[in-house]
Design an enzyme around this catalytic site. Structure first.
Site, PDB file in Angstrom:
ATOM      1  N   GLU A 100     107.086 111.631 147.439  1.00 37.57           N
ATOM      2  CA  GLU A 100     108.009 110.766 146.690  1.00 37.57           C
ATOM      3  C   GLU A 100     108.991 110.106 147.649  1.00 37.57           C
ATOM      4  OE1 GLU A 100     108.826 109.073 144.326  1.00 37.57           O
ATOM      5  OE2 GLU A 100     109.241 110.114 142.472  1.00 37.57           O
ATOM      6  N   ASP A 101     109.420 108.909 147.307  1.00 39.44           N
ATOM      7  CA  ASP A 101     110.441 108.250 148.118  1.00 39.44           C
ATOM      8  C   ASP A 101     111.806 108.887 147.892  1.00 39.44           C
ATOM      9  OD1 ASP A 101     110.649 107.346 145.498  1.00 39.44           O
ATOM     10  OD2 ASP A 101     110.719 105.216 145.999  1.00 39.44           O
ATOM     11  N   ASP A 104     115.943 111.407 142.162  1.00 37.27           N
ATOM     12  CA  ASP A 104     117.218 110.950 141.591  1.00 37.27           C
ATOM     13  C   ASP A 104     117.553 111.848 140.395  1.00 37.27           C
ATOM     14  OD1 ASP A 104     119.415 109.304 141.070  1.00 37.27           O
ATOM     15  OD2 ASP A 104     118.252 107.761 140.086  1.00 37.27           O
ATOM     16  N   PHE A 153     122.698 103.157 145.478  1.00 30.37           N
ATOM     17  CA  PHE A 153     121.359 102.592 145.333  1.00 30.37           C
ATOM     18  C   PHE A 153     120.872 102.129 146.695  1.00 30.37           C
ATOM     19  CE2 PHE A 153     117.962  99.704 144.274  1.00 30.37           C
ATOM     20  CZ  PHE A 153     117.309 100.430 143.293  1.00 30.37           C
ATOM     21  N   ARG A 166     111.511  96.008 150.710  1.00 25.97           N
ATOM     22  CA  ARG A 166     110.634  97.116 151.131  1.00 25.97           C
ATOM     23  C   ARG A 166     110.358  97.087 152.635  1.00 25.97           C
ATOM     24  NH1 ARG A 166     108.577  99.538 146.453  1.00 25.97           N
ATOM     25  NH2 ARG A 166     108.140  98.146 144.729  1.00 25.97           N
TER      26      ARG A 166
HETATM   27  P1  5GP Z   1     114.060 109.886 138.957  1.00 26.90           P
HETATM   28  O1  5GP Z   1     112.978 110.027 137.949  1.00 26.90           O
HETATM   29  O2  5GP Z   1     114.184 111.057 139.893  1.00 26.90           O
HETATM   30  O3  5GP Z   1     115.387 109.523 138.321  1.00 26.90           O
HETATM   31  O4  5GP Z   1     113.755 108.594 139.774  1.00 26.90           O
HETATM   32  C1  5GP Z   1     112.873 108.566 140.787  1.00 26.90           C
HETATM   33  C2  5GP Z   1     112.455 107.149 141.064  1.00 26.90           C
HETATM   34  O5  5GP Z   1     113.501 106.222 140.776  1.00 26.90           O
HETATM   35  C3  5GP Z   1     112.178 106.983 142.522  1.00 26.90           C
HETATM   36  O6  5GP Z   1     110.847 107.301 142.816  1.00 26.90           O
HETATM   37  C4  5GP Z   1     112.495 105.520 142.737  1.00 26.90           C
HETATM   38  O7  5GP Z   1     111.378 104.760 142.406  1.00 26.90           O
HETATM   39  C5  5GP Z   1     113.593 105.232 141.763  1.00 26.90           C
HETATM   40  N1  5GP Z   1     114.918 105.308 142.393  1.00 26.90           N
HETATM   41  C6  5GP Z   1     115.885 106.234 142.200  1.00 26.90           C
HETATM   42  N2  5GP Z   1     116.955 105.996 142.964  1.00 26.90           N
HETATM   43  C7  5GP Z   1     116.652 104.881 143.678  1.00 26.90           C
HETATM   44  C8  5GP Z   1     117.365 104.143 144.680  1.00 26.90           C
HETATM   45  O8  5GP Z   1     118.500 104.422 145.097  1.00 26.90           O
HETATM   46  N3  5GP Z   1     116.705 103.068 145.184  1.00 26.90           N
HETATM   47  C9  5GP Z   1     115.470 102.694 144.785  1.00 26.90           C
HETATM   48  N4  5GP Z   1     114.941 101.617 145.344  1.00 26.90           N
HETATM   49  N5  5GP Z   1     114.774 103.375 143.850  1.00 26.90           N
HETATM   50  C10 5GP Z   1     115.373 104.462 143.315  1.00 26.90           C
END
Ligand code: 5GP
Length: 180
Positions: A100-101, A104, A153, A166
Site C-alpha cells: 500500500e502507498d 490513513d 495530504f 505521481r
Molecule cells: P484509508 O482507507 O486508509 O483511509 O485510505 C487509504 C488510501 O487513501 C490510500 O491508499 C490512498 O489512495 C488514499 N490516501 C490517503 N491519504 C492520502 C494522502 O495524503 N495522499 C494521497 N495522494 N492519497 C491518500
C-alpha cells in the site's frame, strides 16, 4: 525540466525514500527467507513504491495488482472502498504481502485483508510506505511501515491528487489540499 509547483512542500526526499526502501527490502527478505511471497500492489498509488521494493528484495517473488477506488478527485475519503480490478490469479496457500502507498483511516486495508482472507492464503501481511496513524478509524496496522507522517495530504512517488503529481521523486505535502 518543469519547475515544482509552488503549493508543494517537500516532506521526504527521494534519497531518503530509496534508503528506507532498501532497509525494508532487507527486513522482508530476512523474514521470508526460503519462501516466495506473492506481492499484491494496490493501484494506482503503490506501483512506484512496489517497483522499487521488489528490486530491494533478495527473494523470488510473484506479483499481482488490485485496483480500488477510495478517494475520488478530491482529498476526502468517502469511507467506501470498491474493487475496480480484481486479482488475476488465486492466492490460496500463498504468503501474501499487500503493498500500500499510505495507511490513513485504515478502511481500505481492513476491507482488503477481509477480502483476501476469504481466498485462503497461507498468510497476509501489509507493507505501507506511509502511515498517518493519527487518522486511523479502523483497528488495523501495517506489518511493515516506511515512514510515519503527520496528518497532511501528500503526493509524489506514485501518490496523486486528481491523477496529478505521481511523477514527483519526493513525497510532498500539497498545501492547498491540506485543510480538510
Ligand atoms: P484509508 O482507507 O486508509 O483511509 O485510505 C487509504 C488510501 O487513501 C490510500 O491508499 C490512498 O489512495 C488514499 N490516501 C490517503 N491519504 C492520502 C494522502 O495524503 N495522499 C494521497 N495522494 N492519497 C491518500
Amino acid at each position: 525540466m518543469s519547475q515544482k509547483p509552488p503549493e508543494l512542500e517537500r516532506l521526504i526526499p527521494g534519497e531518503t525514500l530509496a534508503e528506507r526502501v532498501r532497509s525494508l527490502g532487507g527486513e522482508i527478505s530476512r523474514d521470508y527467507r526460503g519462501r516466495c511471497p506473492h506481492l499484491i500492489g494496490v493501484l494506482k498509488g503503490a506501483w512506484v513504491f512496489m517497483a522499487d521494493l521488489i528490486r530491494a528484495l533478495d527473494l523470488p517473488v510473484t506479483v499481482d495488482f488490485l485496483s480500488i477506488a477510495s478517494y475520488g478527485g478530491d482529498t476526502q475519503s468517502s469511507g467506501e472502498v470498491k474493487i475496480i480490478k480484481d486479482l488475476d490469479a488465486p492466492i490460496e496457500g500463498r504468503d501474501v504481502l499487500v503493498i500500500e502507498d499510505i495507511l490513513d483511516t485504515g478502511r481500505t486495508i481492513q476491507f482488503l485483508k477481509e477480502l483476501l482472507e476469504t481466498r485462503k492464503p497461507r498468510s497476509v501481511r501489509v507493507v505501507a510506505l506511509l502511515d498517518k496513524a493519527s487518522r486511523r478509524v479502523a483497528p488495523v496496522q501495517a506489518d511493515y511501515v516506511g515512514f510515519r507522517i503527520p496528518d497532511a495530504f501528500v503526493v509524489g512517488y506514485g501518490l496523486d491528487f486528481d491523477q496529478k503529481f505521481r511523477e514527483l521523486p519526493d513525497i510532498c505535502v500539497l498545501r492547498s489540499a491540506a485543510s480538510r
